[in-house]
Design an enzyme around this catalytic site. Structure first.
Site, PDB file in Angstrom:
ATOM      1  N   PRO A   2       0.834  -1.212   0.000  1.00  0.00           N
ATOM      2  CA  PRO A   2       0.000   0.000   0.000  1.00  0.00           C
ATOM      3  C   PRO A   2       0.863   1.254   0.000  1.00  0.00           C
ATOM      4  O   PRO A   2       1.865   1.324   0.693  1.00  0.00           O
ATOM      5  CB  PRO A   2      -0.814  -0.112   1.291  1.00  0.00           C
ATOM      6  CG  PRO A   2      -0.114  -1.109   2.137  1.00  0.00           C
ATOM      7  CD  PRO A   2       0.702  -1.976   1.235  1.00  0.00           C
ATOM      8  N   GLU A   3       0.479   2.220  -0.806  1.00  0.00           N
ATOM      9  CA  GLU A   3       1.189   3.501  -0.862  1.00  0.00           C
ATOM     10  C   GLU A   3       0.423   4.531  -0.044  1.00  0.00           C
ATOM     11  O   GLU A   3      -0.643   4.250   0.498  1.00  0.00           O
ATOM     12  CB  GLU A   3       1.329   3.934  -2.321  1.00  0.00           C
ATOM     13  CG  GLU A   3       2.298   3.030  -3.087  1.00  0.00           C
ATOM     14  CD  GLU A   3       3.192   3.818  -4.029  1.00  0.00           C
ATOM     15  OE1 GLU A   3       3.519   4.978  -3.715  1.00  0.00           O
ATOM     16  OE2 GLU A   3       3.560   3.269  -5.073  1.00  0.00           O
ATOM     17  N   HIS A  97      -2.771 -16.243  10.085  1.00  0.00           N
ATOM     18  CA  HIS A  97      -1.797 -15.139   9.995  1.00  0.00           C
ATOM     19  C   HIS A  97      -2.257 -13.896  10.748  1.00  0.00           C
ATOM     20  O   HIS A  97      -1.892 -12.780  10.387  1.00  0.00           O
ATOM     21  CB  HIS A  97      -1.475 -14.779   8.539  1.00  0.00           C
ATOM     22  CG  HIS A  97      -1.108 -15.959   7.703  1.00  0.00           C
ATOM     23  ND1 HIS A  97       0.057 -16.663   7.910  1.00  0.00           N
ATOM     24  CD2 HIS A  97      -1.765 -16.581   6.690  1.00  0.00           C
ATOM     25  CE1 HIS A  97       0.106 -17.657   7.044  1.00  0.00           C
ATOM     26  NE2 HIS A  97      -0.982 -17.636   6.301  1.00  0.00           N
TER      27      HIS A  97
END
Ligand SMILES: [Zn+2]
Length: 269
Positions: A2-3, A97
Protein backbone atom coordinates in the site's frame (compact mmCIF):
# COMPACT_ATOMS: atom_id res chain seq x y z
CA UNK A 1 2.45 -2.70 -1.06
CA UNK A 2 0.00 0.00 0.00
CA UNK A 3 1.19 3.50 -0.86
CA UNK A 4 0.40 6.79 0.87
CA UNK A 5 -3.11 7.26 -0.62
CA UNK A 6 -4.13 3.72 0.31
CA UNK A 7 -2.76 4.08 3.84
CA UNK A 8 -4.59 7.41 4.20
CA UNK A 9 -7.81 5.73 3.08
CA UNK A 10 -7.31 2.84 5.49
CA UNK A 11 -6.47 5.18 8.40
CA UNK A 12 -9.55 7.32 7.68
CA UNK A 13 -11.71 4.21 7.45
CA UNK A 14 -10.38 2.94 10.77
CA UNK A 15 -10.92 6.35 12.36
CA UNK A 16 -14.58 6.33 11.31
CA UNK A 17 -15.07 2.86 12.73
CA UNK A 18 -13.10 2.71 15.96
CA UNK A 19 -12.39 6.25 17.19
CA UNK A 20 -14.16 6.67 20.52
CA UNK A 21 -14.06 2.93 21.23
CA UNK A 22 -12.18 1.43 24.16
CA UNK A 23 -9.68 -1.46 24.06
CA UNK A 24 -10.59 -4.01 26.74
CA UNK A 25 -7.96 -6.66 26.17
CA UNK A 26 -5.26 -7.64 23.70
CA UNK A 27 -3.96 -10.91 22.34
CA UNK A 28 -0.55 -10.90 20.66
CA UNK A 29 0.69 -13.88 18.61
CA UNK A 30 4.06 -15.52 19.06
CA UNK A 31 5.69 -14.65 15.72
CA UNK A 32 8.49 -12.18 16.50
CA UNK A 33 8.79 -10.38 13.12
CA UNK A 34 5.79 -8.01 13.38
CA UNK A 35 6.70 -6.88 16.90
CA UNK A 36 8.88 -3.80 16.80
CA UNK A 37 7.89 -3.22 20.43
CA UNK A 38 7.64 -6.26 22.72
CA UNK A 39 4.32 -8.04 23.19
CA UNK A 40 4.33 -6.87 26.83
CA UNK A 41 4.84 -3.22 25.86
CA UNK A 42 2.13 -3.41 23.21
CA UNK A 43 -0.37 -5.03 25.58
CA UNK A 44 0.41 -2.52 28.30
CA UNK A 45 -0.10 0.42 25.95
CA UNK A 46 -3.30 -0.88 24.35
CA UNK A 47 -5.21 -2.53 27.19
CA UNK A 48 -7.61 -0.16 28.88
CA UNK A 49 -6.90 2.62 26.39
CA UNK A 50 -9.40 4.86 24.67
CA UNK A 51 -8.89 5.26 20.90
CA UNK A 52 -8.97 8.99 20.46
CA UNK A 53 -7.96 9.25 16.82
CA UNK A 54 -6.59 7.20 13.91
CA UNK A 55 -4.48 9.00 11.31
CA UNK A 56 -1.79 8.50 8.72
CA UNK A 57 1.84 9.56 9.14
CA UNK A 58 3.93 8.75 6.05
CA UNK A 59 2.95 5.18 5.27
CA UNK A 60 2.14 4.39 8.91
CA UNK A 61 -1.24 4.13 10.60
CA UNK A 62 -1.10 5.85 13.98
CA UNK A 63 -3.66 5.25 16.74
CA UNK A 64 -3.67 8.00 19.38
CA UNK A 65 -4.44 6.25 22.66
CA UNK A 66 -5.61 8.00 25.84
CA UNK A 67 -6.21 6.61 29.31
CA UNK A 68 -7.60 7.94 32.57
CA UNK A 69 -4.30 7.37 34.32
CA UNK A 70 -0.81 7.20 32.88
CA UNK A 71 0.67 8.73 29.75
CA UNK A 72 -0.99 8.96 26.35
CA UNK A 73 0.56 6.55 23.88
CA UNK A 74 0.64 5.97 20.16
CA UNK A 75 0.19 2.65 18.47
CA UNK A 76 1.98 2.66 15.13
CA UNK A 77 1.15 0.10 12.47
CA UNK A 78 3.11 -0.36 9.25
CA UNK A 79 1.29 -2.68 6.85
CA UNK A 80 4.43 -3.82 4.99
CA UNK A 81 3.59 -5.85 1.87
CA UNK A 82 0.54 -7.82 2.91
CA UNK A 83 -0.59 -6.43 6.29
CA UNK A 84 -4.27 -5.62 6.89
CA UNK A 85 -6.17 -4.07 9.77
CA UNK A 86 -9.62 -5.57 10.08
CA UNK A 87 -12.56 -4.48 12.19
CA UNK A 88 -14.68 -7.57 12.74
CA UNK A 89 -17.54 -8.76 14.90
CA UNK A 90 -16.10 -11.06 17.58
CA UNK A 91 -18.07 -14.06 16.27
CA UNK A 92 -16.41 -13.91 12.86
CA UNK A 93 -13.64 -16.49 12.67
CA UNK A 94 -10.14 -15.12 13.22
CA UNK A 95 -8.22 -15.59 9.94
CA UNK A 96 -4.88 -17.39 9.84
CA UNK A 97 -1.80 -15.14 9.99
CA UNK A 98 -3.48 -12.95 12.63
CA UNK A 99 -0.77 -11.47 14.87
CA UNK A 100 -2.82 -9.22 17.13
CA UNK A 101 -6.43 -9.03 18.29
CA UNK A 102 -7.69 -6.06 20.32
CA UNK A 103 -11.12 -6.65 21.88
CA UNK A 104 -13.19 -3.48 21.84
CA UNK A 105 -15.86 -2.37 24.31
CA UNK A 106 -18.31 -2.18 21.39
CA UNK A 107 -18.06 -5.97 21.03
CA UNK A 108 -16.00 -5.81 17.88
CA UNK A 109 -12.36 -6.76 17.40
CA UNK A 110 -9.51 -4.94 15.73
CA UNK A 111 -7.27 -7.52 14.06
CA UNK A 112 -3.85 -7.25 12.47
CA UNK A 113 -3.39 -9.91 9.80
CA UNK A 114 -0.19 -10.29 7.79
CA UNK A 115 0.73 -13.50 5.90
CA UNK A 116 4.21 -12.37 4.83
CA UNK A 117 5.06 -10.61 8.10
CA UNK A 118 6.76 -7.51 6.68
CA UNK A 119 4.31 -5.38 8.66
CA UNK A 120 5.37 -3.84 11.99
CA UNK A 121 3.61 -3.01 15.25
CA UNK A 122 5.10 -0.49 17.63
CA UNK A 123 4.05 1.65 20.60
CA UNK A 124 5.51 5.00 21.60
CA UNK A 125 4.96 7.66 24.20
CA UNK A 126 6.28 10.54 22.12
CA UNK A 127 4.47 12.03 19.16
CA UNK A 128 5.28 10.03 16.04
CA UNK A 129 6.11 12.29 13.13
CA UNK A 130 8.19 9.96 10.96
CA UNK A 131 11.64 10.71 9.59
CA UNK A 132 10.92 13.11 6.71
CA UNK A 133 8.50 15.83 5.63
CA UNK A 134 4.86 15.06 4.97
CA UNK A 135 4.44 15.33 1.17
CA UNK A 136 0.90 16.71 1.41
CA UNK A 137 1.86 19.41 3.90
CA UNK A 138 5.29 20.58 2.80
CA UNK A 139 5.24 24.08 1.27
CA UNK A 140 6.64 24.76 -2.21
CA UNK A 141 9.47 26.77 -0.60
CA UNK A 142 10.52 23.98 1.77
CA UNK A 143 10.18 21.43 -1.02
CA UNK A 144 12.47 23.50 -3.27
CA UNK A 145 15.03 23.88 -0.48
CA UNK A 146 14.98 20.14 0.26
CA UNK A 147 15.46 19.10 -3.35
CA UNK A 148 17.94 21.84 -4.15
CA UNK A 149 20.21 20.31 -1.52
CA UNK A 150 20.20 16.81 -3.04
CA UNK A 151 22.59 15.55 -5.70
CA UNK A 152 20.62 12.33 -6.14
CA UNK A 153 18.53 11.67 -9.26
CA UNK A 154 15.20 13.38 -8.66
CA UNK A 155 13.33 10.05 -8.69
CA UNK A 156 15.62 8.71 -5.94
CA UNK A 157 15.14 11.95 -3.96
CA UNK A 158 11.35 11.54 -4.20
CA UNK A 159 11.65 8.00 -2.83
CA UNK A 160 14.10 8.99 -0.05
CA UNK A 161 12.01 8.67 3.12
CA UNK A 162 14.40 10.95 5.00
CA UNK A 163 13.36 13.82 2.70
CA UNK A 164 9.67 13.05 2.15
CA UNK A 165 7.93 10.17 3.83
CA UNK A 166 5.34 8.05 2.12
CA UNK A 167 6.02 8.70 -1.57
CA UNK A 168 6.27 5.36 -3.35
CA UNK A 169 7.26 4.26 -6.82
CA UNK A 170 3.94 4.78 -8.61
CA UNK A 171 3.37 8.33 -7.40
CA UNK A 172 7.01 9.31 -7.99
CA UNK A 173 6.76 8.26 -11.66
CA UNK A 174 3.33 9.85 -12.09
CA UNK A 175 4.33 13.20 -10.59
CA UNK A 176 7.55 13.38 -12.65
CA UNK A 177 5.54 12.67 -15.80
CA UNK A 178 3.06 15.44 -14.99
CA UNK A 179 5.86 17.88 -14.15
CA UNK A 180 7.65 16.84 -17.39
CA UNK A 181 10.91 16.12 -15.57
CA UNK A 182 13.17 13.21 -16.45
CA UNK A 183 13.65 10.86 -13.48
CA UNK A 184 17.45 10.72 -13.89
CA UNK A 185 17.96 14.48 -13.53
CA UNK A 186 19.96 15.40 -10.41
CA UNK A 187 17.60 17.05 -7.96
CA UNK A 188 19.92 20.04 -7.51
CA UNK A 189 19.82 20.80 -11.27
CA UNK A 190 16.07 21.46 -11.27
CA UNK A 191 15.10 25.09 -11.84
CA UNK A 192 12.78 26.89 -9.42
CA UNK A 193 9.85 26.67 -11.88
CA UNK A 194 10.51 22.92 -12.28
CA UNK A 195 10.61 22.44 -8.51
CA UNK A 196 7.30 24.33 -8.17
CA UNK A 197 5.76 22.18 -10.92
CA UNK A 198 6.97 18.98 -9.28
CA UNK A 199 5.68 20.02 -5.85
CA UNK A 200 2.26 20.85 -7.34
CA UNK A 201 2.15 17.64 -9.42
CA UNK A 202 3.06 15.44 -6.46
CA UNK A 203 0.37 16.91 -4.21
CA UNK A 204 -2.21 16.80 -7.00
CA UNK A 205 -1.51 13.14 -7.81
CA UNK A 206 -1.63 12.08 -4.16
CA UNK A 207 -4.85 14.01 -3.50
CA UNK A 208 -6.51 12.59 -6.62
CA UNK A 209 -5.64 9.06 -5.51
CA UNK A 210 -6.96 9.71 -1.99
CA UNK A 211 -10.19 11.13 -3.46
CA UNK A 212 -10.53 8.08 -5.73
CA UNK A 213 -10.13 5.81 -2.72
CA UNK A 214 -12.59 7.61 -0.52
CA UNK A 215 -15.55 5.76 -1.94
CA UNK A 216 -14.08 2.34 -1.20
CA UNK A 217 -13.02 2.93 2.41
CA UNK A 218 -15.38 0.27 3.70
CA UNK A 219 -13.84 -2.35 1.42
CA UNK A 220 -10.50 -1.87 3.11
CA UNK A 221 -11.47 -2.55 6.66
CA UNK A 222 -14.50 -4.78 6.33
CA UNK A 223 -14.58 -8.04 8.19
CA UNK A 224 -13.68 -10.02 5.11
CA UNK A 225 -10.70 -7.74 4.49
CA UNK A 226 -11.08 -7.50 0.73
CA UNK A 227 -8.88 -4.71 -0.54
CA UNK A 228 -10.62 -1.92 -2.43
CA UNK A 229 -9.65 -1.34 -6.02
CA UNK A 230 -8.93 2.24 -6.80
CA UNK A 231 -6.22 4.18 -8.47
CA UNK A 232 -5.67 7.23 -10.52
CA UNK A 233 -5.26 6.53 -14.20
CA UNK A 234 -1.57 5.89 -14.70
CA UNK A 235 0.06 8.01 -17.38
CA UNK A 236 3.61 6.65 -17.02
CA UNK A 237 3.80 3.92 -14.37
CA UNK A 238 3.38 0.43 -15.82
CA UNK A 239 2.96 1.76 -19.40
CA UNK A 240 6.30 0.61 -20.84
CA UNK A 241 6.18 0.58 -24.67
CA UNK A 242 2.71 2.12 -24.77
CA UNK A 243 2.25 5.51 -26.47
CA UNK A 244 2.65 8.60 -24.30
CA UNK A 245 -0.78 10.15 -23.73
CA UNK A 246 0.61 13.56 -24.68
CA UNK A 247 2.95 12.93 -27.66
CA UNK A 248 2.51 9.22 -28.58
CA UNK A 249 6.23 8.41 -28.08
CA UNK A 250 6.55 4.96 -26.46
CA UNK A 251 6.99 5.17 -22.68
CA UNK A 252 10.45 4.01 -21.65
CA UNK A 253 11.32 1.87 -18.65
CA UNK A 254 14.66 1.98 -16.87
CA UNK A 255 15.85 0.86 -13.44
CA UNK A 256 16.73 3.74 -11.13
CA UNK A 257 17.45 3.51 -7.41
CA UNK A 258 16.62 -0.18 -7.76
CA UNK A 259 13.08 0.53 -8.93
CA UNK A 260 11.35 0.20 -12.28
CA UNK A 261 11.03 3.76 -13.56
CA UNK A 262 8.75 4.86 -16.38
CA UNK A 263 8.96 8.09 -18.39
CA UNK A 264 8.35 9.69 -21.76
CA UNK A 265 11.74 10.36 -23.42
CA UNK A 266 10.22 13.23 -25.41
CA UNK A 267 8.00 15.06 -22.91
CA UNK A 268 10.24 14.73 -19.86
CA UNK A 269 13.44 16.79 -19.92
ZN1 LIG B 1 5.36 12.28 -24.35
Amino acid sequence: MPELPEVETIANGLHKRVAGDHIESVWVGNKPEPLKSSAVEISRALEGAHIERVRRVGKHIVFNLQRDEGPARQWIVHLGMTGRMLVAAAEIEVPSHTHLVAKLASGRELRFVDPRRFGRLEVRESDFTGPGHEPLQITAEDFARLFHGSKAPVKAALLNQKLLHGVGNIYADESLFRARIRPRRRANTLTQPELRKLHAALQKVLKAAIAAGGSSISDYVDADGEAGHFQIQHRAYGREGKPCMVCKTPIKKIVLAGRGTHYCPKCQK
